[in-house]
Scaffold this motif. Structure first.
Motif, PDB file in Angstrom:
ATOM      1  N   GLU A  45       0.821  -1.203   0.000  1.00  0.00           N
ATOM      2  CA  GLU A  45       0.000   0.000   0.000  1.00  0.00           C
ATOM      3  C   GLU A  45       0.860   1.261   0.000  1.00  0.00           C
ATOM      4  OE1 GLU A  45      -3.019  -0.090   3.028  1.00  0.00           O
ATOM      5  OE2 GLU A  45      -3.936  -1.895   2.185  1.00  0.00           O
ATOM      6  N   ASN A  46       1.967   1.251   0.723  1.00  0.00           N
ATOM      7  CA  ASN A  46       2.872   2.403   0.745  1.00  0.00           C
ATOM      8  C   ASN A  46       3.481   2.670  -0.631  1.00  0.00           C
ATOM      9  OD1 ASN A  46       2.451   2.989   3.439  1.00  0.00           O
ATOM     10  ND2 ASN A  46       4.220   1.825   4.135  1.00  0.00           N
ATOM     11  N   VAL A  47       3.871   1.616  -1.333  1.00  0.00           N
ATOM     12  CA  VAL A  47       4.437   1.779  -2.678  1.00  0.00           C
ATOM     13  C   VAL A  47       3.378   2.367  -3.614  1.00  0.00           C
ATOM     14  CG1 VAL A  47       5.365   0.574  -4.705  1.00  0.00           C
ATOM     15  CG2 VAL A  47       6.170  -0.033  -2.411  1.00  0.00           C
ATOM     16  N   ILE A  48       2.153   1.880  -3.518  1.00  0.00           N
ATOM     17  CA  ILE A  48       1.068   2.404  -4.358  1.00  0.00           C
ATOM     18  C   ILE A  48       0.847   3.889  -4.064  1.00  0.00           C
ATOM     19  CG2 ILE A  48      -1.412   2.287  -4.820  1.00  0.00           C
ATOM     20  CD1 ILE A  48      -1.159  -0.796  -4.303  1.00  0.00           C
ATOM     21  N   ILE A  49       0.746   4.246  -2.797  1.00  0.00           N
ATOM     22  CA  ILE A  49       0.491   5.630  -2.409  1.00  0.00           C
ATOM     23  C   ILE A  49       1.632   6.549  -2.844  1.00  0.00           C
ATOM     24  CG2 ILE A  49       0.287   7.180  -0.420  1.00  0.00           C
ATOM     25  CD1 ILE A  49      -1.324   4.879   0.940  1.00  0.00           C
ATOM     26  N   GLU A  50       2.872   6.136  -2.607  1.00  0.00           N
ATOM     27  CA  GLU A  50       4.021   6.966  -2.982  1.00  0.00           C
ATOM     28  C   GLU A  50       4.099   7.163  -4.495  1.00  0.00           C
ATOM     29  OE1 GLU A  50       6.066   8.832  -1.096  1.00  0.00           O
ATOM     30  OE2 GLU A  50       4.671   8.228   0.477  1.00  0.00           O
ATOM     31  N   THR A  51       3.786   6.123  -5.252  1.00  0.00           N
ATOM     32  CA  THR A  51       3.810   6.238  -6.710  1.00  0.00           C
ATOM     33  C   THR A  51       2.734   7.209  -7.187  1.00  0.00           C
ATOM     34  OG1 THR A  51       4.644   3.970  -6.872  1.00  0.00           O
ATOM     35  CG2 THR A  51       3.743   4.948  -8.882  1.00  0.00           C
ATOM     36  N   LEU A  52       1.548   7.127  -6.598  1.00  0.00           N
ATOM     37  CA  LEU A  52       0.475   8.061  -6.952  1.00  0.00           C
ATOM     38  C   LEU A  52       0.885   9.492  -6.625  1.00  0.00           C
ATOM     39  CD1 LEU A  52      -2.640   6.034  -5.756  1.00  0.00           C
ATOM     40  CD2 LEU A  52      -1.919   6.433  -8.124  1.00  0.00           C
ATOM     41  N   LYS A  53       1.519   9.693  -5.470  1.00  0.00           N
ATOM     42  CA  LYS A  53       1.979  11.032  -5.093  1.00  0.00           C
ATOM     43  C   LYS A  53       3.011  11.565  -6.084  1.00  0.00           C
ATOM     44  CE  LYS A  53       1.249  10.822  -0.094  1.00  0.00           C
ATOM     45  NZ  LYS A  53       1.939  10.793   1.214  1.00  0.00           N
ATOM     46  N   GLU A  54       3.952  10.716  -6.504  1.00  0.00           N
ATOM     47  CA  GLU A  54       4.973  11.122  -7.470  1.00  0.00           C
ATOM     48  C   GLU A  54       4.349  11.578  -8.785  1.00  0.00           C
ATOM     49  OE1 GLU A  54       7.613   7.803  -7.927  1.00  0.00           O
ATOM     50  OE2 GLU A  54       8.375   7.978  -5.875  1.00  0.00           O
ATOM     51  N   LEU A  55       3.201  11.005  -9.132  1.00  0.00           N
ATOM     52  CA  LEU A  55       2.515  11.342 -10.374  1.00  0.00           C
ATOM     53  C   LEU A  55       1.451  12.419 -10.170  1.00  0.00           C
ATOM     54  CD1 LEU A  55       2.135   7.723 -11.755  1.00  0.00           C
ATOM     55  CD2 LEU A  55       3.718   9.477 -12.563  1.00  0.00           C
ATOM     56  N   ASN A  56       1.410  12.996  -8.969  1.00  0.00           N
ATOM     57  CA  ASN A  56       0.443  14.037  -8.629  1.00  0.00           C
ATOM     58  C   ASN A  56      -1.006  13.594  -8.797  1.00  0.00           C
ATOM     59  OD1 ASN A  56       2.397  16.041  -7.927  1.00  0.00           O
ATOM     60  ND2 ASN A  56       2.796  16.271 -10.116  1.00  0.00           N
ATOM     61  N   VAL A  57      -1.275  12.347  -8.439  1.00  0.00           N
ATOM     62  CA  VAL A  57      -2.634  11.830  -8.438  1.00  0.00           C
ATOM     63  C   VAL A  57      -3.168  11.996  -7.021  1.00  0.00           C
ATOM     64  CG1 VAL A  57      -4.096   9.792  -8.747  1.00  0.00           C
ATOM     65  CG2 VAL A  57      -2.146  10.187 -10.279  1.00  0.00           C
ATOM     66  N   LEU A  58      -4.188  12.817  -6.880  1.00  0.00           N
ATOM     67  CA  LEU A  58      -4.749  13.118  -5.564  1.00  0.00           C
ATOM     68  C   LEU A  58      -6.016  12.334  -5.274  1.00  0.00           C
ATOM     69  CD1 LEU A  58      -4.314  16.997  -5.697  1.00  0.00           C
ATOM     70  CD2 LEU A  58      -2.751  15.298  -4.722  1.00  0.00           C
ATOM     71  N   ASN A  59      -6.701  11.898  -6.329  1.00  0.00           N
ATOM     72  CA  ASN A  59      -7.966  11.192  -6.181  1.00  0.00           C
ATOM     73  C   ASN A  59      -7.965   9.959  -7.063  1.00  0.00           C
ATOM     74  OD1 ASN A  59      -9.528  13.173  -4.497  1.00  0.00           O
ATOM     75  ND2 ASN A  59      -9.023  14.478  -6.234  1.00  0.00           N
ATOM     76  N   ALA A  60      -8.069   8.788  -6.438  1.00  0.00           N
ATOM     77  CA  ALA A  60      -8.082   7.549  -7.204  1.00  0.00           C
ATOM     78  C   ALA A  60      -8.620   6.419  -6.340  1.00  0.00           C
ATOM     79  CB  ALA A  60      -6.679   7.192  -7.681  1.00  0.00           C
ATOM     80  N   LYS A  61      -9.313   5.501  -6.993  1.00  0.00           N
ATOM     81  CA  LYS A  61      -9.690   4.259  -6.334  1.00  0.00           C
ATOM     82  C   LYS A  61      -8.851   3.173  -6.996  1.00  0.00           C
ATOM     83  CE  LYS A  61     -13.486   1.592  -4.584  1.00  0.00           C
ATOM     84  NZ  LYS A  61     -14.937   1.478  -4.426  1.00  0.00           N
ATOM     85  N   VAL A  62      -8.106   2.444  -6.183  1.00  0.00           N
ATOM     86  CA  VAL A  62      -7.174   1.440  -6.692  1.00  0.00           C
ATOM     87  C   VAL A  62      -7.572   0.063  -6.170  1.00  0.00           C
ATOM     88  CG1 VAL A  62      -4.766   0.696  -6.777  1.00  0.00           C
ATOM     89  CG2 VAL A  62      -5.302   3.138  -6.684  1.00  0.00           C
ATOM     90  N   PHE A  63      -7.742  -0.861  -7.101  1.00  0.00           N
ATOM     91  CA  PHE A  63      -7.949  -2.265  -6.758  1.00  0.00           C
ATOM     92  C   PHE A  63      -6.642  -2.974  -7.102  1.00  0.00           C
ATOM     93  CE2 PHE A  63     -11.985  -0.487  -8.103  1.00  0.00           C
ATOM     94  CZ  PHE A  63     -12.828  -0.836  -7.056  1.00  0.00           C
ATOM     95  N   ALA A  64      -6.007  -3.568  -6.109  1.00  0.00           N
ATOM     96  CA  ALA A  64      -4.729  -4.242  -6.330  1.00  0.00           C
ATOM     97  C   ALA A  64      -4.873  -5.715  -5.960  1.00  0.00           C
ATOM     98  CB  ALA A  64      -3.639  -3.597  -5.488  1.00  0.00           C
ATOM     99  N   ASN A  65      -4.515  -6.596  -6.889  1.00  0.00           N
ATOM    100  CA  ASN A  65      -4.537  -8.029  -6.644  1.00  0.00           C
ATOM    101  C   ASN A  65      -3.105  -8.528  -6.825  1.00  0.00           C
ATOM    102  OD1 ASN A  65      -5.004 -10.787  -6.496  1.00  0.00           O
ATOM    103  ND2 ASN A  65      -6.949 -10.643  -7.580  1.00  0.00           N
ATOM    104  N   ASP A  66      -2.437  -8.723  -5.701  1.00  0.00           N
ATOM    105  CA  ASP A  66      -1.006  -9.029  -5.688  1.00  0.00           C
ATOM    106  C   ASP A  66      -0.752 -10.524  -5.592  1.00  0.00           C
ATOM    107  OD1 ASP A  66       1.885  -8.437  -5.234  1.00  0.00           O
ATOM    108  OD2 ASP A  66       1.407  -9.326  -3.286  1.00  0.00           O
ATOM    109  N   LYS A  67       0.214 -10.970  -6.360  1.00  0.00           N
ATOM    110  CA  LYS A  67       0.642 -12.375  -6.328  1.00  0.00           C
ATOM    111  C   LYS A  67       2.129 -12.475  -5.993  1.00  0.00           C
ATOM    112  CE  LYS A  67      -3.392 -13.854  -7.673  1.00  0.00           C
ATOM    113  NZ  LYS A  67      -4.290 -14.529  -6.759  1.00  0.00           N
TER     114      LYS A  67
END
Length: 94
Positions: A45-67
């Protein structure tokens, strides 16, 4: 960066992560499913959030299915999904 449509990146194969992202009006919301959630859910979750911040994405709903994806794979899948969602060809790979 403003998201304008639902987009995805990644697969459900071992050592990968599928990211589905869509516009949202209430900040960043993450729904995570993972085979290693107990051990690494917070880090994913931290990697997802930091990546969104780097791209200046302030509003997003993310569905992540990790393997079992490693951090660079998670980051690249989030970047790709964001660029697809924003209809952007302006890639800024780091």
């Amino acid at each position: 960066m403003e998201l304008i449509k639902i987009a995805s990146a990644g697969t459900l194969e071992s050592s990968d992560i599928q990211i589905i992202i869509e516009p949202n009006e209430n900040g960043i919301v993450i729904e995570l499913e993972s085979t290693v959630k107990a051990q690494f859910g917070e880090q994913i979750e931290n990697v997802i959030i930091e990546t969104l911040k780097e791209l200046n994405v302030l509003n997003a709903k993310v569905f992540a299915n990790d393997k079992g994806a490693i951090d660079p794979v998670i980051k690249s899948r989030v970047q790709t999904a964001v660029y697809r969602s924003a209809n952007s060809n302006d890639y800024m790979w780091m």
